[in-house]
Structure formats: structure tokens, C-alpha cells
Design an enzyme around this catalytic site. Structure first.
Site, PDB file in Angstrom:
ATOM      1  N   SER A  86       7.690   0.706  -6.348  1.00  6.09           N
ATOM      2  CA  SER A  86       7.141  -0.621  -6.045  1.00  6.09           C
ATOM      3  C   SER A  86       7.780  -1.641  -6.986  1.00  6.09           C
ATOM      4  O   SER A  86       8.174  -1.290  -8.116  1.00  6.09           O
ATOM      5  CB  SER A  86       5.622  -0.642  -6.265  1.00  6.09           C
ATOM      6  OG  SER A  86       5.117  -1.973  -6.196  1.00  6.09           O
ATOM      7  N   TYR A 142      -1.772   1.539 -11.777  1.00  9.54           N
ATOM      8  CA  TYR A 142      -0.873   1.702 -10.613  1.00  9.54           C
ATOM      9  C   TYR A 142       0.545   1.270 -10.986  1.00  9.54           C
ATOM     10  O   TYR A 142       1.517   1.984 -10.726  1.00  9.54           O
ATOM     11  CB  TYR A 142      -1.402   0.872  -9.444  1.00  9.54           C
ATOM     12  CG  TYR A 142      -0.458   0.751  -8.263  1.00  9.54           C
ATOM     13  CD1 TYR A 142      -0.313   1.802  -7.354  1.00  9.54           C
ATOM     14  CD2 TYR A 142       0.279  -0.419  -8.052  1.00  9.54           C
ATOM     15  CE1 TYR A 142       0.551   1.684  -6.272  1.00  9.54           C
ATOM     16  CE2 TYR A 142       1.133  -0.542  -6.968  1.00  9.54           C
ATOM     17  CZ  TYR A 142       1.263   0.510  -6.085  1.00  9.54           C
ATOM     18  OH  TYR A 142       2.125   0.388  -5.017  1.00  9.54           O
ATOM     19  N   LYS A 192       4.116   3.451 -11.182  1.00 10.94           N
ATOM     20  CA  LYS A 192       5.317   3.100 -10.417  1.00 10.94           C
ATOM     21  C   LYS A 192       6.533   2.956 -11.336  1.00 10.94           C
ATOM     22  O   LYS A 192       7.662   3.270 -10.946  1.00 10.94           O
ATOM     23  CB  LYS A 192       5.070   1.836  -9.594  1.00 10.94           C
ATOM     24  CG  LYS A 192       4.080   2.041  -8.451  1.00 10.94           C
ATOM     25  CD  LYS A 192       4.578   3.080  -7.449  1.00 10.94           C
ATOM     26  CE  LYS A 192       3.683   3.204  -6.222  1.00 10.94           C
ATOM     27  NZ  LYS A 192       4.226   4.107  -5.205  1.00 10.94           N
TER      28      LYS A 192
HETATM   29  N1  NAP Z   1       2.157  -2.290   1.164  1.00  6.38           N
HETATM   30  C1  NAP Z   1       2.723  -2.857   0.102  1.00  6.38           C
HETATM   31  O1  NAP Z   1       2.689  -4.087  -0.103  1.00  6.38           O
HETATM   32  C2  NAP Z   1       3.473  -2.000  -0.884  1.00  6.38           C
HETATM   33  C3  NAP Z   1       4.227  -2.642  -1.890  1.00  6.38           C
HETATM   34  C4  NAP Z   1       4.926  -1.874  -2.805  1.00  6.38           C
HETATM   35  C5  NAP Z   1       4.897  -0.484  -2.704  1.00  6.38           C
HETATM   36  N2  NAP Z   1       4.157   0.113  -1.735  1.00  6.38           N
HETATM   37  C6  NAP Z   1       4.177   1.578  -1.697  1.00  6.38           C
HETATM   38  O2  NAP Z   1       4.489   2.019  -0.398  1.00  6.38           O
HETATM   39  C7  NAP Z   1       3.922   3.313  -0.187  1.00  6.38           C
HETATM   40  C8  NAP Z   1       3.186   3.335   1.154  1.00  6.38           C
HETATM   41  O3  NAP Z   1       2.175   2.368   1.129  1.00  6.38           O
HETATM   42  P1  NAP Z   1       1.599   1.682   2.461  1.00  6.38           P
HETATM   43  O4  NAP Z   1       1.462   0.245   2.135  1.00  6.38           O
HETATM   44  O5  NAP Z   1       2.368   2.104   3.655  1.00  6.38           O
HETATM   45  O6  NAP Z   1       0.129   2.329   2.494  1.00  6.38           O
HETATM   46  P2  NAP Z   1      -0.880   2.685   3.693  1.00  6.38           P
HETATM   47  O7  NAP Z   1      -0.568   1.930   4.915  1.00  6.38           O
HETATM   48  O8  NAP Z   1      -2.237   2.580   3.107  1.00  6.38           O
HETATM   49  O9  NAP Z   1      -0.546   4.235   3.949  1.00  6.38           O
HETATM   50  C9  NAP Z   1      -0.766   5.177   2.944  1.00  6.38           C
HETATM   51  C10 NAP Z   1      -0.419   6.554   3.485  1.00  6.38           C
HETATM   52  O10 NAP Z   1      -0.557   7.515   2.437  1.00  6.38           O
HETATM   53  C11 NAP Z   1      -1.485   8.542   2.839  1.00  6.38           C
HETATM   54  N3  NAP Z   1      -2.116   9.000   1.603  1.00  6.38           N
HETATM   55  C12 NAP Z   1      -2.930   8.312   0.762  1.00  6.38           C
HETATM   56  N4  NAP Z   1      -3.283   9.067  -0.278  1.00  6.38           N
HETATM   57  C13 NAP Z   1      -2.664  10.273  -0.126  1.00  6.38           C
HETATM   58  C14 NAP Z   1      -2.622  11.474  -0.859  1.00  6.38           C
HETATM   59  N5  NAP Z   1      -3.303  11.618  -2.007  1.00  6.38           N
HETATM   60  N6  NAP Z   1      -1.874  12.499  -0.388  1.00  6.38           N
HETATM   61  C15 NAP Z   1      -1.192  12.388   0.766  1.00  6.38           C
HETATM   62  N7  NAP Z   1      -1.200  11.281   1.519  1.00  6.38           N
HETATM   63  C16 NAP Z   1      -1.927  10.236   1.084  1.00  6.38           C
HETATM   64  C17 NAP Z   1      -2.376   7.881   3.884  1.00  6.38           C
HETATM   65  O11 NAP Z   1      -2.918   8.774   4.839  1.00  6.38           O
HETATM   66  P3  NAP Z   1      -4.256   9.671   4.596  1.00  6.38           P
HETATM   67  O12 NAP Z   1      -5.378   8.712   4.362  1.00  6.38           O
HETATM   68  O13 NAP Z   1      -4.391  10.493   5.838  1.00  6.38           O
HETATM   69  O14 NAP Z   1      -3.954  10.522   3.415  1.00  6.38           O
HETATM   70  C18 NAP Z   1      -1.332   7.019   4.607  1.00  6.38           C
HETATM   71  O15 NAP Z   1      -0.570   7.802   5.500  1.00  6.38           O
HETATM   72  C19 NAP Z   1       3.064   3.603  -1.419  1.00  6.38           C
HETATM   73  O16 NAP Z   1       3.804   4.398  -2.306  1.00  6.38           O
HETATM   74  C20 NAP Z   1       2.838   2.223  -2.033  1.00  6.38           C
HETATM   75  O17 NAP Z   1       2.617   2.290  -3.411  1.00  6.38           O
HETATM   76  C21 NAP Z   1       3.447  -0.600  -0.821  1.00  6.38           C
END
Ligand code: NAP
Length: 255
Positions: free
Chosen positions: A148, A161, A165
Site C-alpha cells: 500500500s 496497518y 505494509k
Molecule cells: N482499497 C484500497 O484503497 C487499498 C489501498 C491500498 C492497498 N490496498 C490493499 O489491497 C488489498 C486488497 O484490498 P481490497 O481493497 O480489494 O479489499 P476488499 O475489497 O475488502 O477485499 C478483501 C479480500 O480479502 C479477503 N480477506 C480478508 N481477510 C482475509 C484473511 N485473513 N485471509 C484470507 N482472505 C482474507 C476478503 O474475503 P473474505 O472476507 O472471504 O476473507 C476479500 O476477498 C489489501 O492488501 C489492501 O491492504 C487497498
């Protein structure tokens, strides 16, 4: 003149954690579109099966497997299953992460701290260890860690968090250096603010969103699909001389 084959993933086996929605789902679809057999994973099998079914309906190859990456036994069981079913793994996308507490760093709860470390650091680390062992046996592979922008510039009220990262960015360099002799590359993707459930508290609040947009030169949040192209680059032969890199896909936020 023929089109480039550099981004083809025909015959590759790819594991994407957190692929039931958001950024992971977009990555799973693109890797499958390019020919990979994608193992779609998250804690809940139902959501993964829906994504796998959609990939198969579109003509791709996918398998749904549940795995909580904060649980060491589940990581071991899942990789034993991959070894038995596929005998190899070419691409690992460590994408599932957690951010259970928004608060001032002085109010950090021990339980939230432990959960964040267990999933975001220990989970990514041992998923990479297990994948790396399989890749080493088969002559190489590509590991992509979804970190991130917070790993470089900590997000307000996202203390532990952000710390995890930053650790993921360092972990990426560790695996890049030590696994290069086995033909394994390891790179990190640093997404900026992306419109997913994970970021909904930020994206759905007009005041927070407007403040965030002031710091993003492209003046908008990302669509999850806008993360997938960078992962395809890092997963494919197009990036064959790239390892240990932290690639910002952030609308210019860190520039
Ligand atoms: N969205 C942003 O603005 C943003 C910015 C920077 C970085 N990121 C990074 O991008 C990545 C994906 O985020 P996203 O925004 O796509 O999130 P999201 O839409 O909330 O999706 C999260 C996914 O992770 C799964 N998950 C959560 N906890 C888990 C665990 N302990 N073990 C296995 N699976 C798990 C969830 O499914 P289940 O509930 O079925 O487990 C879901 O498939 C993360 O690493 C996040 O830190 C996101």
C-alpha cells in the site's frame, strides 16, 4: 508483425488471496483472461466459488479454495492440496490483508495489533515461503505482494496497518534477493485509494474523500481493475528482469 506474447500466462498456475472481491477479484479475472489457471482464495468459500464460476463462464480456468492467511495450519493444508492437485505454482499474489481498527496510534488495541501482524506480515511471509518452495522445485516463479502507499506514507489513524505494509515492502526485497538464485522474482504493488469494500469508510465519506482527492494528482480514486494490469506485468515474462521493486499505482499520490 505479430502481437507480443510477453503477457501470456498459458499453462501457468496462479494463486490469488483475497480474490472474492475488490482488487483481488480484478486480478484473478485478468490473470485468467491471459491464460492462467487461477486459484481464487479468501476465508469464505462461497464468494470464491462465485468468482471462479464467473471466470469459467467467461472461458477461463479457475478453482476456489478457502484459506484464512492468518491461520498457519490453513496455509499448510492449502499448499499440501496445491502440491497434490497441481504439483506446481507459478504465480502467487499475496493480496488479502486486514485493517481492523481506525484510531489514533496511542489507542491501538492489542488484539487488533496482533490480528494485523498475523495476517499482513506472518500471512504474507509464510504464504511466500510455501509458494517459494514449490516454485524452487519447478525452476522459478513470480510472487507479487499487494502492499500500500501507506507502507511509504502512513495513513492517518491507520498506524499498525501502515507498519505492516512497510514490512511487506521490506519482505519483498528479502524474498527478491534470497530467491533470485531459484528463478523466483518478488515484487510489490502499492495501490493508492481504490474503490472497494476495504476503503468504503474513506470513499463513501464526502469530507474524507475530498481531502484525499486534494493529494491525488489524477483527482480520482482508482477502480480495482486499474490495479490488475500492473500485477499482470509483474506476473508475466514482460517483467523478467524486474525483482525487488515497489510499484506505485496511486494516481501520483507518492510523487
Ligand atoms: N482499497 C484500497 O484503497 C487499498 C489501498 C491500498 C492497498 N490496498 C490493499 O489491497 C488489498 C486488497 O484490498 P481490497 O481493497 O480489494 O479489499 P476488499 O475489497 O475488502 O477485499 C478483501 C479480500 O480479502 C479477503 N480477506 C480478508 N481477510 C482475509 C484473511 N485473513 N485471509 C484470507 N482472505 C482474507 C476478503 O474475503 P473474505 O472476507 O472471504 O476473507 C476479500 O476477498 C489489501 O492488501 C489492501 O491492504 C487497498
Amino acid at each position: 508483425m505479430s502481437k507480443t506474447q510477453l503477457f501470456d500466462l498459458d499453462g501457468k498456475i496462479a494463486f490469488v488471496s483475497g480474490a472474492s472481491r475488490g482488487i483481488g477479484e480484478a486480478i484473478a479475472h485478468l490473470l485468467a483472461q491471459q491464460g492462467a489457471h487461477v486459484i481464487v482464495s479468501s476465508r469464505k468459500l462461497d464468494g470464491c466459488q462465485q468468482v471462479a464460476d464467473a471466470i469459467i463462464a467467461a472461458g477461463g480456468k479457475a478453482t476456489a479454495i478457502a484459506c484464512h492467511i492468518g491461520e498457519m495450519e490453513q496455509i499448510g493444508q492449502v499448499f499440501a492440496g496445491i502440491r497434490e492437485q497441481f504439483g506446481r505454482l507459478d504465480i502467487l499474489v499475496n493480496n488479502a490483508a486486514t485493517n481492523p481498527q481506525f484510531c489514533n496510534v496511542l489507542d491501538t488495541d492489542l488484539g487488533a495489533f496482533q490480528k494485523t501482524v498475523d495476517v499482513n506480515i506472518r500471512g504474507y511471509f509464510f504464504m511466500s515461503v510455501e509458494a517459494g518452495k514449490l516454485m524452487r522445485e519447478n525452476g522459478g516463479g513470480s510472487i507479487i505482494n499487494v502492499a500500500s502507499i501507506n507502507g511509504v506514507s502512513p495513513g492517518i489513524f491507520q498506524g499498525i496497518y501502515s507498519v505492516t505494509k512497510a514490512a511487506v515492502i521490506n519482505m519483498t526485497k528479502v524474498f527478491a534477493k534470497e530467491c533470485a538464485p531459484f528463478g523466483i522474482r518478488c515484487n510489490a504493488l502499492l495501490p493508492g485509494l481504490t474503490d472497494t469494500k476495504f476503503a468504503s469508510a474513506l470513499v463513501k465519506n464526502d469530507a474524507i474523500l475530498n481531502t484525499a482527492l486534494q493529494q491525488i494528482p489524477l483527482k480520482r480514486v482508482a477502480d480495482p481493475k486499474e490495479m490488475a494490469g500492473a500485477v499482470l506485468y509483474l506476473a508475466s515474462d514482460a517483467s523478467s528482469y524486474t525483482t525487488g521493486v515497489a510499484l506505485n499505482v496511486d494516481g501520483g499520490f507518492l510523487s
